[in-house]
Structure formats: C-alpha cells, structure tokens
Design an enzyme around this catalytic site. Structure first.
Site, mmCIF file in Angstrom:
data_model
loop_
_atom_site.group_PDB
_atom_site.id
_atom_site.type_symbol
_atom_site.label_atom_id
_atom_site.label_comp_id
_atom_site.label_asym_id
_atom_site.label_seq_id
_atom_site.Cartn_x
_atom_site.Cartn_y
_atom_site.Cartn_z
ATOM 1 C CB CYS A 182 -1.017 -0.043 1.396
ATOM 2 S SG CYS A 182 0.116 0.319 2.726
ATOM 3 C CB CYS A 188 4.212 -0.711 1.885
ATOM 4 S SG CYS A 188 3.228 -1.699 2.793
ATOM 5 C CG ASP A 196 17.996 18.719 -34.103
ATOM 6 O OD1 ASP A 196 17.988 19.958 -34.225
ATOM 7 O OD2 ASP A 196 17.875 17.980 -34.978
ATOM 8 C CG ASP A 234 16.187 19.815 -37.257
ATOM 9 O OD1 ASP A 234 16.452 20.887 -37.678
ATOM 10 O OD2 ASP A 234 16.671 18.861 -37.868
ATOM 11 C CG ASP A 243 17.519 13.616 -37.215
ATOM 12 O OD1 ASP A 243 17.523 15.070 -37.113
ATOM 13 O OD2 ASP A 243 17.785 12.938 -38.219
#
Length: 771
Positions: A22, A25, A665, A460, A661
């Site tokens: 729970c 815990c 970037d 981009d 990519d």
C-alpha cells in the site's frame, strides 16, 4: 543567455523490493532509502515493486542499502542489467494462492459452524465456541500471521501500513472474543468468526489484486519474450552448433533460419531476407536485409537464411536497452502521483486516529445520545446472527462497548490506502508498456504527464519532417542522365558530403560501374575536382557559382529555367569536364510520406506547430508551404544557440515539445519541456530526449500524445475513485448513518469493499487502449 547549471550525474540502480502492499509501505521504503547516506534520490513503484535510486558514490557497495530495507520488512535485491524479466507469475502470487486456499477452507468451516450453531446442521461440535476459537486461532497464526507480523513491525517503526490496519482489526476482534470467554463478567461480545472472515476477504482481495498487477506488466513481458534463448553458432563455415545466446562472443557468426527471431544485434554477412521489425519499432513494412545490413535482436527473419556477425549481445542489444528504458520509466513517478503518495503515506495515521475516536465516542457518548442504536444496530448491511454466546460484528450490539469495538474495527479494515498508492503507477506501467510495444519510449511517468500538457511543438526540418537522406530528384541541361551520374559518382565516391551520398545512391539504383579516379581535390563549401580514367579533361562537381568562377561555359537559358519555382529550395550540382558543362543534378530531401497526416492530427489535437531549422531560407519556406505552415511559424538558418534562445522566448506561451534527430538538436531537446527524438537519429539526440520514437513513422507522434492524454485521464479517474471511496466509506464505517437510519458496515463487508476498491483501480488502468 546564462549558461545552464550542470547537475552532477549520479549512478542509477534498480532494486526489486518485496513486501510492499500500500501507500504506507511505499512511504516506508522511500524513507528508508533516503535515510541512507549514499542515496541521493529514490523513486518507488508499488505496482512493479521496484525502487530506482540514484547513488552518490558508484564505487560504494549497496549491500547496506539492501540490508536496511530487509531489516524493515522489505526484502530487496539489485536488478542486474542482464537479468531477464520473468514472464511467469511471481512467487508472491503463488504464496497468496496458498494462503487464500487455507483461509477459504477456514471460512467454509466457520460458515458450517454457524449453521450447526443455529441448528441447521446436526453436528453440535461444530457449533461450539471452542471450535470457533480454534478456527480463529489457526487463521491468525496460519495464513494471517505474515500480515499481522508485518503490520506490527511497521507500527513499531512508526510507519503504519495496510497490514497494520488489518492486523489491529483482526487481533482486536480476536482478543475481545477471547476476553469474553476468560472473563464472562466483563460482558464483552464474542465474535471469533470475524478474524476468519476478515482474513478470508483480505487475502481474496490481495490475490485478485496480484493477478491484476501481473497483467499491468504484460506488455513489457511480451517484449522480453522476443529474446531467444538459443543461437546457431557457425563454426569453420561448415559446422553449426546450437548454444545459449549468453555464450556468444562479439565477432562470431551465427546462422538465422527463416521463421527464427534474431538473438543478437549484428550485421548480415551472407544471404537475403525480409525482417519483420514491427515488434520493436511498430513499423508495419519489413526491412530488406542483405550483406552489410544491421539487424536487431528480437526482430523476426521472414523468408531467407542469413549468416550474421555478432555485434552486441545481452544487455547491450537494442531490445535489452529498450526494456531497461521502460523499466526505469515505470519506476520514475509522475508529479500527479505526489499528492496521492503524501496522502497515502500519512493515511494510516489518520485511520488509526479515527478508529480510536470512533471507539471512545460510541463507548462513552453514542449510546447515551442515541440509546436506540443498541437495538437497531442489528439492521447492519449484512444479516447478523442472534446467538446467545457467539455473535457477529454488525449484529445486535447490546452494550456501548460492544458497538464501539465493532465500529472501530470496521473503520480500520474499510480504509484503503492501496487504491491511493495504485492509482498512478498502474496507469504508468500499462501506458509505458503498451507504448514500448509500438516503438514509443517514454522515459518516465513524469514524461507521460508532460506530454499530456504540451501545446506547442517545434520541429527540426532535416531528418524529422524530411527523410534526412538527400536523393536525386531531377536533371537539367544534359542529354545523357546515366553518363552524367556515372561521371559524378566516380568522383563523389571520394567525398563524405551528404550530396555525394545522394549521387552514389542514384548510381547504385541505375547499376552503373564507377570509373577509376585520381588527383582528387576537395574545395570546402564549393565542390570537388579530379581526373577520371577514359575522360579527357579535368572533372569538376560543385555549386553553380564555383563552376562559373572556374570558367565553365554557361548558357543563359539555363538560368531562366532555374528561376522556375519547382527548383526553389533544391541543392543544384553542376558537373563539367574542362570548360564544358555536361549537366545539372537536382538533389532534394524528400518529405516523409506520413508527415502531412501526422501534422494534421497534431493540429486537430490543438497543438501549435513551428519549424526551426539550420537550413537556408528557401528550403525551409518550400517545405513549410508544402506542409501548411504560415511563414510566421518558420525560422531558418539557426545555430544551436539560436534555437535555445527562441525556445526560451516561446516558453511564455505554453509548454513546448522539441522534435529533432541530429547532434545540433541535442541542446534544444534538453532545454525544451519535452524533448522528442526520431529513432533513426543520432545517439546523442536520443540520449537528450524524453521520448524516443523508434523507426521512421512520424504518425506515431500524435498517437503518443493521445496515449499520454488518455493515461492522465485514467490517473485522474483512479484518484477520484480512491479519494471518493475513502471519503464516503470511512464515515459510514464510523457509524454516521447509524442514529438516523440504523445502518452500519460490518467489518467483513468493509474488508470486501476495501479489496474491491483496489481491484477497481487496477482494472480501470488495464482498460487503457491505444487508438
């Protein structure tokens, strides 16, 4: 702009932690971890039962951390990087099953005992108090002992959990009943059946919850199943030996038959085939594999035998890295979880306090204020039993003390911190697992929450909206296109420029032989020159401006043709021999096939889209027009620092996602609210990103955003249910409806409702679907 503060990099370690049930815990585990000197931060996942910690000194042994958790009642061990994910149900599920079977047998015997006690079955022995007392004793020290032990151990450390609440409730009912036998004059009620019924319902709920939790990690387990255990090792090119994948070494060669999954990351040496990569990247079309093609573990060889050289094995493969990313993502919390964790962590204190207050109120005041409740309490939400010696909690409480005991126990067992603790991590586990199956790697629950709040997306251009691989698209001023490409490719093979790649690719498509070259000279930013066998005169390939400056004879009609709009934004390469122009090659980067569809879906979702590119103005304007961007949403010729400045200026208008990519970037990806990398991009871009889209399918982007929004919606539904359940159930259990309506919740029904509350949250999380 000031330089960003660089935070120290800590070593991440993933721990498997048992015993968590729970929010209490979870709080206890986090507190224990953060109390350790070498732990910088800790993120605990209640569903996966893992803890992701960042340690300050990676050279220091973590055994003391593991020992600290174990001593607190949460056995832990480090998850090794090459440790396979278990695709079988956990040992804790089997343990719950055994405990449940014993508890249900005891529950059945208790029901038979009640029937015998009421004269419905003629077995007098089963209706006696010693028989019920024996059942209750066996239930407490049998299937219920681990719950009681764990609960009181947590109470001693002042970190009460769900087990603490159940343990107090069960033992209170047991010892109150025991006291009524030992000291009959006290007048306490006797209800030995309650510990049996409570433990039966609690264990039933936990077993069903465990089964449901196992299903939340199903997507990740499906990914793990993609990894074969055996491989066909090629020995001396004519012998084949089947060995364990873990025994392979880099540089060795294996044979992969049609229909087999690739066991390692490698490079094809011999053979031709089609590779199904959908299980890894979500791409529907197969990858064509031939000599030189790189292939990944977990993909499926469809129709040909391949000889593959081993490049990476075990934890280094793409599949293992994906699984590792998802595991860490599931361990990272979403900010929306913080409130629920704070409430769940202190919840048990509040419940115990409410239970004590309920006890004293009904013992000292309730019976005096509403004396009629002592007669009407028999209208409980379950039918009571009116036996002289052995009664049920929720049946005829004849004294204020008896009513106070049953209501205070009902408060303890109806409380459900489990639902609060499970509300967020179950959704994050399901969402990140299903996303990984599609090739969308969210790097944490916090990333899913951020993705759901994004309203601006910056792209981009090259490699993101376009394929990122320039290709020959047209020719001008030439009579023989094949001859033009052959000459250009024969010289460009000496260059690493992207344009050279486009020309060489075209020559391969045309299947043209290349001419030997010599005396190669490269002029940066202008072109390349050299001599070719069988060609008389110096061959030059480069920009139009450079060709003209070198004295190449130029027809003015060519300039008129170049002014046409269709050539705007294209790279134009002039090829000449001596002073004679033999042709122009038009090279362009093609827009991704699904770019328009993806952008339309993103706009329909309400996102504002922009392009920021380092490319020249004409190229950016051309692609912007083709993809429906207005010019005010376009920026061109930007250096990495320019992108950063623009991002900071735009943050005032809402949360920003950056899609890129390339290496240039990476700073913008790290600076944005949400960095997104296309999986075909550079490794540094993927490392800087929060979300990685594997493959080349840009249409995955709107689907990933939609999944994030659905996940957050599910989390809010779960939190509403978890908070609402406790807000309504606790006052009813405390007897708020008893004076006016004569209704109360009996502890067994309360325990059942508590279990249903947790299961409802998990089932709602499992209903999350990808469109």
């Amino acid at each position: 702009m000031s330089s960003p503060i660089i935070k120290p990099k800590y070593e991440s370690v993933l721990l498997d932690v048992e015993g968590m049930k729970c929010g209490g815990c979870l709080r206890a585990v986090e507190k224990t971890l953060l109390d350790q000197e070498n732990v910088e931060s800790a993120s605990v996942n209640l569903v996966q039962r893992t803890a992701l910690i960042e340690i300050k000194n990676k050279n220091e042994n973590i055994e003391n951390i593991v020992t600290a958790l174990t001593d607190r009642g949460f056995p832990a061990k480090q998850r090794e990087s090459n440790q396979p994910i278990s695709t079988e149900e956990s040992s804790s599920t089997k343990k719950f099953w055994k405990q449940l079977m014993i508890a249900l047998i005891l529950l059945l015997l208790s029901v038979i005992g009640h029937l015998a006690e009421g004269g419905k079955i003629n077995v007098p022995l089963l209706g006696t108090l010693p028989f019920h007392a024996s059942l209750a004793t066996f239930a407490l020290f049998g299937p219920g002992f681990s719950i009681i032990k764990s609960g009181f151990k947590s109470a001693i450390h002042l970190t009460p959990t769900m087990d603490t609440l159940v343990g107090i409730g069960v033992t209170s009912a047991y010892f109150a009943s025991l006291s009524s036998i030992l000291w009959p004059n006290v007048g306490w009620p006797c209800f030995f059946n309650e510990p049996v019924m409570l433990l039966g319902f609690v264990l039933l709920g936990r077993f069903l919850e465990e089964r449901a939790r196992f299903r939340t990690g199903k997507a990740l387990k499906e990914l793990a199943k993609l990894q074969p255990n055996k491989a066909r090792l090629l020995i001396n090119k004519d012998q084949i030996k089947e060995i364990r994948v873990g025994a392979l070494k880099v540089g060795e060669q294996i044979q992969v038959l049609a229909g087999d999954r690739i066991p390692i990351d490698g490079t094809v040496i011999e053979g031709n085939s089609a590779i199904d990569i959908s299980s890894l990247t979500g791409e529907p079309l197969p990858q064509t594999a031939s000599a030189g093609t790189a292939i990944s573990a977990g993909t499926l060889n469809l129709d040909g035998t391949l000889v593959v050289q081993v490049d990476r094995i075990g934890a280094e493969t793409a599949l293992a890295r994906i699984i590792g990313l998802v595991e860490q993502a599931q361990a990272r919390k979403a900010p929306i979880q913080s409130l629920a964790d704070r409430v769940a962590g202190n919840f048990c204190y509040g419940v115990v306090t409410l239970s004590i207050c309920t006890f004293f109120f009904w013992w000292q005041l309730g019976g005096k204020l509403w004396p009629e409740v002592l007669q009407s309490s028999g209208q409980g939400l379950i039918n009571g039993h009116s036996h002289i010696l052995h009664s049920s909690l929720g049946a005829e409480a004849q004294t204020p003390l008896g009513l106070a005991i049953q209501l205070s126990i009902a408060v303890l067992v109806i409380a459900c911190p489990c639902a609060l603790g499970l509300a967020t991590p179950t959704v994050i586990t399901v969402a990140s697992g299903k996303a990984a199956q599609k090739g969308w790697l969210f790097k944490g629950g916090d990333v899913i929450e951020k993705a759901a709040s994004i309203n601006q997306i910056i792209f981009d251009k090259t490699g993101t909206l376009t394929v990122g691989r320039p290709s020959v698209v047209d020719y001008l001023a030439t009579e023989n296109q094949s001859k033009l490409i052959q000459i250009a490719a024969s010289l460009e093979i000496n260059s690493r420029h992207p344009i050279a790649y486009a020309v060489l690719q075209e020559s391969q498509i045309m299947d043209l032989p290349l001419l030997p070259s010599c005396n190669i000279k490269s002029i940066p930013g202008k072109g390349i020159s050299g001599d070719l066998e069988t060609i008389e005169g110096k061959v030059k390939i480069g920009t139009i401006e450079w060709s003209k400056s070198e004295g190449v004879i130029w027809d003015k009609t060519i300039d008129n043709q170049l002014d046409k709009e269709k050539y705007t934004g294209q790279s134009i390469v002039a090829v000449s021999i001596g002073k004679k122009l033999i042709g122009l090659i038009m090279i362009d980067d093609q827009i991704r096939d699904d770019a328009n569809i993806a952008l339309k879906k993103l706009r329909d979702q309400g996102h504002i889209l922009r392009i920021m590119s380092g490319d020249r103005r004409e190229a950016v304007q051309k692609i912007g027009k083709q993809l429906g961007f207005s010019e005010k949403l376009l920026d061109w010729q930007l250096l990495p620092e320019d992108k950063l400045n623009n991002l900071e200026n735009l943050k005032g208008y809402g949360k920003i996602a950056m899609v890129g990519d390339g290496i240039n970037d990476a700073p913008a990806l790290a600076s944005s609210n949400l960095g997104i990398a296309i999986g075909t991009g550079t490794q540094i871009a993927q490392d800087s990103a929060d979300l990685v889209l594997l493959g080349e399918n840009l249409e995955s982007l709107p689907k990933a955003f939609l999944l994030a929004r659905k996940a957050i919606k599910k989390i809010k539904q779960n939190l509403f249910w978890a908070f609402g359940y406790n807000i309504i159930a606790l006052p009813i259990a405390a007897g708020i409806l008893l004076p006016k309506f004569g209704l109360l919740l009996s502890p067994p029904i309360a325990a059942l409702l508590m279990a249903i509350s947790s299961i409802t949250v998990v089932i709602n999380s499992l209903s999350l679907k990808i469109s």
